[in-house]
Design an enzyme around this catalytic site. Structure first.
Site, PDB file in Angstrom:
ATOM      1  N   LEU A  62      14.025 -10.627  -1.033  1.00 59.11           N
ATOM      2  CA  LEU A  62      12.721  -9.981  -1.108  1.00 59.11           C
ATOM      3  C   LEU A  62      12.401  -9.187  -0.312  1.00 59.11           C
ATOM      4  CD1 LEU A  62      10.584 -13.258  -2.529  1.00 59.11           C
ATOM      5  CD2 LEU A  62      11.809 -11.471  -3.832  1.00 59.11           C
ATOM      6  N   ASP A  63      11.629  -8.115  -0.522  1.00 58.66           N
ATOM      7  CA  ASP A  63      10.948  -6.979   0.349  1.00 58.66           C
ATOM      8  C   ASP A  63      10.220  -7.974   1.401  1.00 58.66           C
ATOM      9  OD1 ASP A  63      12.511  -5.073  -0.799  1.00 58.66           O
ATOM     10  OD2 ASP A  63      10.648  -4.289  -1.784  1.00 58.66           O
ATOM     11  N   GLN A  64       9.996  -7.310   2.654  1.00 56.80           N
ATOM     12  CA  GLN A  64       9.224  -8.060   3.719  1.00 56.80           C
ATOM     13  C   GLN A  64       7.929  -8.314   3.202  1.00 56.80           C
ATOM     14  OE1 GLN A  64       9.703  -6.596   7.647  1.00 56.80           O
ATOM     15  NE2 GLN A  64       7.679  -7.249   8.332  1.00 56.80           N
TER      16      GLN A  64
END
Length: 532
Positions: free
Chosen positions: A47-49
């Site tokens: 998942l993106d940060q």
């Protein structure tokens, strides 16, 4: 969210990377989970940060193949929620199909996302996304291409929001042990409904206590590694707009916090912040209040600006020591607007310590001499601390004395205007190998007035007059009206005026706990100048 012999399922908060981006400072989800006793975690998704939501890990290697095969074979259903502006009316169910170029292999690959509108409020919409494929930034790119970028996604043109409003709400697949289909779902963060209903201006955010608390919690989570570092007890906990809380700064000093607000902030906003900070386990919370304009000079002794006593909890000692990169510095939390150390110089003090071995170091506008302490501990043969305030220098002298750096005639203190001191050293023919130039944006002494935007080249030129061949100047400014590019030009102009040939001019980054707001610029600009 779920834990058994085969799987660990979590609801990842926004702001935490799912993989280590900086090997020197591992602070990703896996590192944190292992710190809580998970000996093995198999990673099967990213998942993106800044995306929150469901993440699944295997807890034993024998289950990797079963889970990995489902991800690779597209047998895993991934459902997301996104807040957007600009989604066209009449398109309540659509499928987005387009080829996206992978950064890894540069080859176009098909991305398929099924979109369903769940709610609308004026131009804003809450969308449910089912990702059939898993390309890099797939949902973010496709929605932006459809003319409806995700709120908070400044990379792809989204409307302002306190965070990226993308949430991995649910994931479905066959359990590797039972083989039965399972679904794990994470509740929707309050920020999404609040943004959909009201937007995300500072005033609207201040009026929603849960949104304020969420932003605070995200900021605190980002500082996890600092909060668990034995060598650091002083660091920034909240950095204004970079943490989605414009105007608010919160610093940790040992067992106490210092919260800084604007003078005209809404009292209800201040109370919400202070009430939340009081629950974090610190002994007390101090408050500082500053004017919005940095060039507005105020009497820092006014109690309404900087109360001597904490507004929550118990008081700290009048003066006590904190640690930064293992170095002990003295601070005072109830003595005016400043505490005795500027935490945004953390990395620069570490650089000075690493550069100072065997050098003659001058520290201009030294305040309480923190750079001088770092230089002396780094092996500088001499330090000269220069500041117009005798009181500040005496605090610096006391700190060096307690660290065993004094008495030593090689470490001197000069209570005078830095320009006057430089002129006197030039007349004497005195030379230094490293000079720290960190003036306030605006200042006034008996002899002159200093404005960084106008007078910085003159200051650099005067410093170069006492810098030896091959020497360095660490030049800094926190003037918010000076961009990094303009600051480089000001420093270069000073070198040109002094007729010194520049060997290198290197931009220096802020510490990691000082995030820059998307589309903004860092408040502190630092350049390491090396001359022939």
């Amino acid at each position: 969210m779920h834990r058994d012999d085969a799987l660990l399922v979590i609801d990842k908060p926004a702001g935490i990377p799912s993989q280590a981006a900086d090997p020197a400072h591992p602070d990703d989800v896996v590192t944190r989970l292992k710190a809580f006793g998970e000996p093995y975690l198999g990673v099967h998704q990213r998942l993106d940060q800044d995306t929150s939501g469901v993440m699944v890990f295997t807890r034993a290697r024998e289950h990797n193949a079963a889970v990995a095969g489902q991800f690779e074979g597209r047998h895993v259903e991934k459902r997301y929620i996104a807040c957007v502006t600009g989604w066209p009316k009449g398109k309540d169910r659509v499928t987005l199909r387009e080829k996206l170029v992978s950064e890894k292999d540069k080859k176009p690959k098909l991305a398929v996302t099924h979109v369903q509108v769940k709610k609308r409020q004026g131009p804003r919409a809450l969308l449910e996304l089912v990702l059939e494929t898993g390309r890099m930034h797939q949902a973010r790119v496709q929605l932006a291409h459809a003319g409806a970028p995700i709120a908070g996604d400044t990379l792809y043109g989204g409307e302002y929001a306190p965070r990226l409003l993308l949430h991995a709400q649910a994931i479905s697949f066959a359990h590797p042990s039972s083989k039965k289909r399972v679904t794990y779902a994470a509740p929707l963060p309050h920020d999404f409904e609040a943004w959909l209903a009201e937007g995300a201006s500072r005033e609207e955010m201040s009026g929603d206590g849960r949104v304020v608390v969420s932003a605070l919690d995200r900021a605190i989570l980002r500082r996890y590694i600092l909060g668990h570092s034995e060598g650091d007890t002083a660091f920034r906990l909240v950095h204004g707009e970079g943490d989605g809380l414009p105007g608010l700064v919160v610093d940790a000093y040992g067992d106490h916090l210092v919260a800084e607000f604007h003078l005209d902030d809404d009292p209800s906003f201040r109370d919400r912040v202070l009430d939340r900070l009081a629950t974090l386990g610190f002994d007390g919370v101090y408050v500082k209040r500053r004017p919005r304009q940095a060039n507005t000079l105020v009497d820092t002794r006014r109690d309404e600006l900087a109360p001597r006593e904490p507004v929550r909890g118990t008081a700290a000692p009048e003066e006590f020591a904190v640690l930064e990169n293992g170095i002990s510095y003295l601070v005072r939390l109830g003595d005016g607007l400043s505490t005795g150390i500027f935490l945004d110089q953390r990395e620069n003090r570490a650089r000075v310590r690493g550069l100072s071995g065997g050098l003659r170091v001058a520290n201009l506008f030294s305040y309480t001499c923190a750079f001088s302490v770092a230089a002396a501990l780094g092996g500088a043969v001499s330090t000269a601390s220069v500041d117009a305030s005798m009181v500040a220098l005496e605090r610096g002298r006391a700190n060096m004395l307690r660290l065993g750096l004094l008495p030593n005639d090689a470490h001197t203190f000069h209570a005078e205007d830095s320009f006057a001191w430089l002129a006197r050293m030039a007349r004497r023919g005195q030379k230094y190998d490293l000079i720290i130039v960190d003036p306030p944006s605006y200042s006034k002494t008996r002899n002159r007035r200093f404005v960084a935007a106008d007078d910085y080249p003159e200051l650099v030129a005067n410093a170069l007059a006492v810098l030896d061949r091959g020497g360095r100047i660490l030049a800094c400014t926190n003037h918010r009206g000076i961009s990094p590019g303009r600051f480089r030009k000001l420093v270069a102009k000073g070198a040109e005026t002094a007729r010194r040939q520049v060997r290198q001019m290197k931009d220096l980054a802020l510490p990691r706990e000082f995030p820059v707001a998307a589309g903004g610029e860092p408040h502190m600009k630092s350049v390491l100048l090396t001359v022939e």
